[in-house]
Design a protein around this motif. Structure first.
Motif, PDB file in Angstrom:
ATOM      1  N   PHE A   4      76.995  65.013  13.720  1.00  0.00           N
ATOM      2  CA  PHE A   4      76.043  64.152  13.015  1.00  0.00           C
ATOM      3  C   PHE A   4      76.624  62.778  12.742  1.00  0.00           C
ATOM      4  N   LEU A   5      75.729  61.814  12.674  1.00  0.00           N
ATOM      5  CA  LEU A   5      76.036  60.485  12.180  1.00  0.00           C
ATOM      6  C   LEU A   5      75.098  60.227  11.009  1.00  0.00           C
ATOM      7  N   ALA A   6      75.655  59.780   9.894  1.00  0.00           N
ATOM      8  CA  ALA A   6      74.854  59.444   8.721  1.00  0.00           C
ATOM      9  C   ALA A   6      75.091  57.991   8.366  1.00  0.00           C
ATOM     10  N   THR A   7      74.028  57.268   8.019  1.00  0.00           N
ATOM     11  CA  THR A   7      74.180  55.888   7.564  1.00  0.00           C
ATOM     12  C   THR A   7      74.158  55.858   6.044  1.00  0.00           C
ATOM     13  N   VAL A  12      80.613  51.793   0.251  1.00  0.00           N
ATOM     14  CA  VAL A  12      80.681  52.996  -0.585  1.00  0.00           C
ATOM     15  C   VAL A  12      80.800  54.246   0.291  1.00  0.00           C
ATOM     16  N   GLU A  13      81.366  54.057   1.493  1.00  0.00           N
ATOM     17  CA  GLU A  13      81.471  55.169   2.432  1.00  0.00           C
ATOM     18  C   GLU A  13      82.286  56.329   1.864  1.00  0.00           C
ATOM     19  N   SER A  14      83.359  56.032   1.129  1.00  0.00           N
ATOM     20  CA  SER A  14      84.195  57.107   0.592  1.00  0.00           C
ATOM     21  C   SER A  14      83.419  57.965  -0.405  1.00  0.00           C
ATOM     22  N   PHE A  15      82.549  57.323  -1.189  1.00  0.00           N
ATOM     23  CA  PHE A  15      81.721  58.070  -2.137  1.00  0.00           C
ATOM     24  C   PHE A  15      80.746  58.975  -1.389  1.00  0.00           C
ATOM     25  N   ALA A  16      80.115  58.452  -0.344  1.00  0.00           N
ATOM     26  CA  ALA A  16      79.183  59.253   0.449  1.00  0.00           C
ATOM     27  C   ALA A  16      79.898  60.409   1.129  1.00  0.00           C
ATOM     28  N   GLN A  30      80.711  75.103   6.783  1.00  0.00           N
ATOM     29  CA  GLN A  30      81.937  74.461   7.240  1.00  0.00           C
ATOM     30  C   GLN A  30      81.676  73.009   7.640  1.00  0.00           C
ATOM     31  N   ILE A  31      82.712  72.190   7.486  1.00  0.00           N
ATOM     32  CA  ILE A  31      82.621  70.787   7.880  1.00  0.00           C
ATOM     33  C   ILE A  31      83.939  70.370   8.493  1.00  0.00           C
ATOM     34  N   GLN A  32      83.860  69.558   9.540  1.00  0.00           N
ATOM     35  CA  GLN A  32      85.048  69.086  10.231  1.00  0.00           C
ATOM     36  C   GLN A  32      84.905  67.610  10.571  1.00  0.00           C
ATOM     37  N   LYS A  33      86.050  66.939  10.723  1.00  0.00           N
ATOM     38  CA  LYS A  33      86.126  65.566  11.245  1.00  0.00           C
ATOM     39  C   LYS A  33      85.256  64.580  10.477  1.00  0.00           C
ATOM     40  N   LEU A  34      85.219  64.725   9.171  1.00  0.00           N
ATOM     41  CA  LEU A  34      84.441  63.799   8.356  1.00  0.00           C
ATOM     42  C   LEU A  34      85.184  62.473   8.225  1.00  0.00           C
ATOM     43  N   GLY A  35      84.532  61.382   8.605  1.00  0.00           N
ATOM     44  CA  GLY A  35      85.147  60.064   8.496  1.00  0.00           C
ATOM     45  C   GLY A  35      84.187  58.991   8.971  1.00  0.00           C
ATOM     46  N   ARG A  36      84.651  57.760   9.018  1.00  0.00           N
ATOM     47  CA  ARG A  36      83.822  56.669   9.517  1.00  0.00           C
ATOM     48  C   ARG A  36      83.585  56.838  11.015  1.00  0.00           C
ATOM     49  N   PHE A  37      82.372  56.562  11.438  1.00  0.00           N
ATOM     50  CA  PHE A  37      82.038  56.620  12.854  1.00  0.00           C
ATOM     51  C   PHE A  37      82.653  55.419  13.567  1.00  0.00           C
ATOM     52  N   GLN A  38      83.596  55.688  14.468  1.00  0.00           N
ATOM     53  CA  GLN A  38      84.288  54.639  15.234  1.00  0.00           C
ATOM     54  C   GLN A  38      84.851  53.555  14.315  1.00  0.00           C
ATOM     55  N   ASN A  39      85.154  53.967  13.079  1.00  0.00           N
ATOM     56  CA  ASN A  39      85.697  53.070  12.053  1.00  0.00           C
ATOM     57  C   ASN A  39      84.750  51.932  11.663  1.00  0.00           C
ATOM     58  N   TRP A  40      83.446  52.122  11.910  1.00  0.00           N
ATOM     59  CA  TRP A  40      82.447  51.140  11.493  1.00  0.00           C
ATOM     60  C   TRP A  40      82.041  51.398  10.049  1.00  0.00           C
ATOM     61  N   GLN A  41      81.707  50.316   9.338  1.00  0.00           N
ATOM     62  CA  GLN A  41      81.194  50.462   7.980  1.00  0.00           C
ATOM     63  C   GLN A  41      79.763  50.986   8.017  1.00  0.00           C
ATOM     64  N   GLN A  42      79.380  51.655   6.940  1.00  0.00           N
ATOM     65  CA  GLN A  42      78.020  52.159   6.716  1.00  0.00           C
ATOM     66  C   GLN A  42      77.619  53.298   7.654  1.00  0.00           C
ATOM     67  N   HIS A  62      71.128  57.202   4.110  1.00  0.00           N
ATOM     68  CA  HIS A  62      69.834  56.624   4.450  1.00  0.00           C
ATOM     69  C   HIS A  62      69.192  57.331   5.639  1.00  0.00           C
ATOM     70  N   SER A  63      70.008  57.640   6.646  1.00  0.00           N
ATOM     71  CA  SER A  63      69.494  58.299   7.847  1.00  0.00           C
ATOM     72  C   SER A  63      70.459  59.393   8.286  1.00  0.00           C
ATOM     73  N   LEU A  64      69.894  60.406   8.955  1.00  0.00           N
ATOM     74  CA  LEU A  64      70.691  61.502   9.494  1.00  0.00           C
ATOM     75  C   LEU A  64      70.348  61.653  10.966  1.00  0.00           C
ATOM     76  N   ILE A  65      71.338  61.482  11.812  1.00  0.00           N
ATOM     77  CA  ILE A  65      71.136  61.516  13.255  1.00  0.00           C
ATOM     78  C   ILE A  65      72.015  62.605  13.856  1.00  0.00           C
ATOM     79  N   GLU A  66      71.395  63.531  14.564  1.00  0.00           N
ATOM     80  CA  GLU A  66      72.144  64.571  15.260  1.00  0.00           C
ATOM     81  C   GLU A  66      72.548  64.037  16.620  1.00  0.00           C
TER      82      GLU A  66
END
Length: 351
Positions: A4-7, A12-16, A30-42, A62-66
């Motif tokens: 998933f990618l979430a915006t 405030v990415e760390s809070f999200a 379970q959850i894995q590999k949680l972090g910034r997408f390609q190190n982009w903000q938001q 704001h959005s949830l993309i599979e």
């Protein structure tokens, strides 16, 4: 596990990420590999086996993309973009009658987002033989280009999740805060069961609605939420918003500079407010007076070690006032964005 990618909101990415991880693990998924997408903000990336109902209930996104495909284009042209789309398989397209193509572009490219959207739609029409329907679509295929990074996936939310589609509004304030930021402010106050929380400049009541829905309706905290609004018409409209959702929240018509006239000493556990920015009519001297009298009167009604969490564009004036009054310590100071404005969040503790 699905990818998933979430915006989310700016800075405030760390809070999200903390909310995402806590919600998924608390519900025994379970959850894995949680972090910034390609190190982009938001933009956040994670892999999980959690159901969509749980993910779409997250309050910081704001959005949830599979995700169905991730690529890096050495030369980001429309032809390279289309070639990437051609290689992605979306099995869900076989089960639907219509789709929508949504594309966004960030960076310096020789084409527009509209052109991307048109080309992407053409690819998917040819590939799956499905019709385009911008309103009554069965599935929303999303393909964004961020610099040289491309992601392709299914956007599962029809409207911005930060708008809280399940909440009713009789009135939309022209300067209403995003619900995701309202949730951040409330969470920074660290609310506890049975407390009393005041929004001293409540406008249309977004912070109050978010607080009651998130902490009372969902978590059963039984917090007493109160609102104060200087403009009589806005105060009435805020009451109508509370009534539309059956939220038993009292809104008084009052001045944030004189809170000790409406509330008793030591009555309030936390004040959470989106303070006026003064963009249109607020002169610096007026903002200094507002912050001085707001902080002074708030000190009288807050309990011992009570908290104030405020959002403001006037960080320098707020900081200067705090240092001069010496009534609070600054526990945290964060920067975020809303409506194209860089805003500061101050978390204060009464001393």
């Amino acid at each position: 596990m699905r990818k998933f990618l979430a915006t989310t909101d700016y800075a405030v990415e760390s809070f999200a990420m903390a909310e995402i991880q806590t919600a998924i693990e608390k519900n025994a998924f379970q959850i894995q590999k949680l972090g910034r997408f390609q190190n982009w903000q938001q933009r956040l990336y994670f892999e999980t086996d959690a159901p969509l109902t749980l993910l779409l209930a997250l309050r910081s996104i704001h959005s949830l993309i599979e995700l169905k495909g991730i690529f890096k284009l050495e030369t980001p042209t429309l032809e390279a973009f289309v070639a990437a789309l051609e290689s992605v398989e979306v099995p869900e397209m076989q089960q639907v009658s219509s789709f929508r193509a949504t594309c966004e572009r960030y960076g310096n490219h020789d084409f527009t987002s509209v052109e991307m959207q048109r080309w992407a739609g053409g690819v998917w029409i040819r590939k799956y033989q499905k019709s385009v329907d911008l309103e009554g679509y069965d599935i929303n295929l999303r393909a964004d280009l961020i610099g040289k990074d491309v992601f392709v996936g299914i956007q599962h939310n029809r409207t911005d999740l930060a708008l809280r589609p399940h909440l009713q509004r009789a009135f939309h304030h022209r300067a209403a805060l995003k619900h995701s930021l309202a949730y951040l402010l409330l969470s920074l106050a660290e609310p506890q069961k049975g407390q009393t929380i005041l929004d001293a400049t409540c406008g249309g009541g977004t912070i109050l609605m978010e607080g009651y829905d998130a902490f009372n309706q969902k978590l059963g905290y039984d917090i007493t939420f109160l609102g104060c609004e200087l403009i009589a018409d806005f105060a009435q409209k805020a009451r109508e918003n509370m009534q539309a959702n059956n939220f038993p929240i009292e809104i008084i018509e009052g001045d944030a500079k004189e809170l000790n006239q409406y509330f008793a000493p030591n009555q309030i556990d936390s004040i959470v407010s989106n303070l006026p920015y003064g963009v249109v009519s607020g002169k610096e001297s007026q903002m200094r007076g507002l912050y001085d009298r707001f902080l002074t009167s708030a000190h009288d009604i807050l309990k011992d070690k009570g908290k104030i969490v405020v959002l403001t564009m006037r960080a320098a004036i707020m900081r200067e006032t705090l240092f001069r009054l010496r009534l609070y310590k600054i526990s945290q100071e964060l920067i975020t964005e809303s409506g194209g404005l860089l805003l500061h969040i101050f978390v204060l503790e009464k001393i």
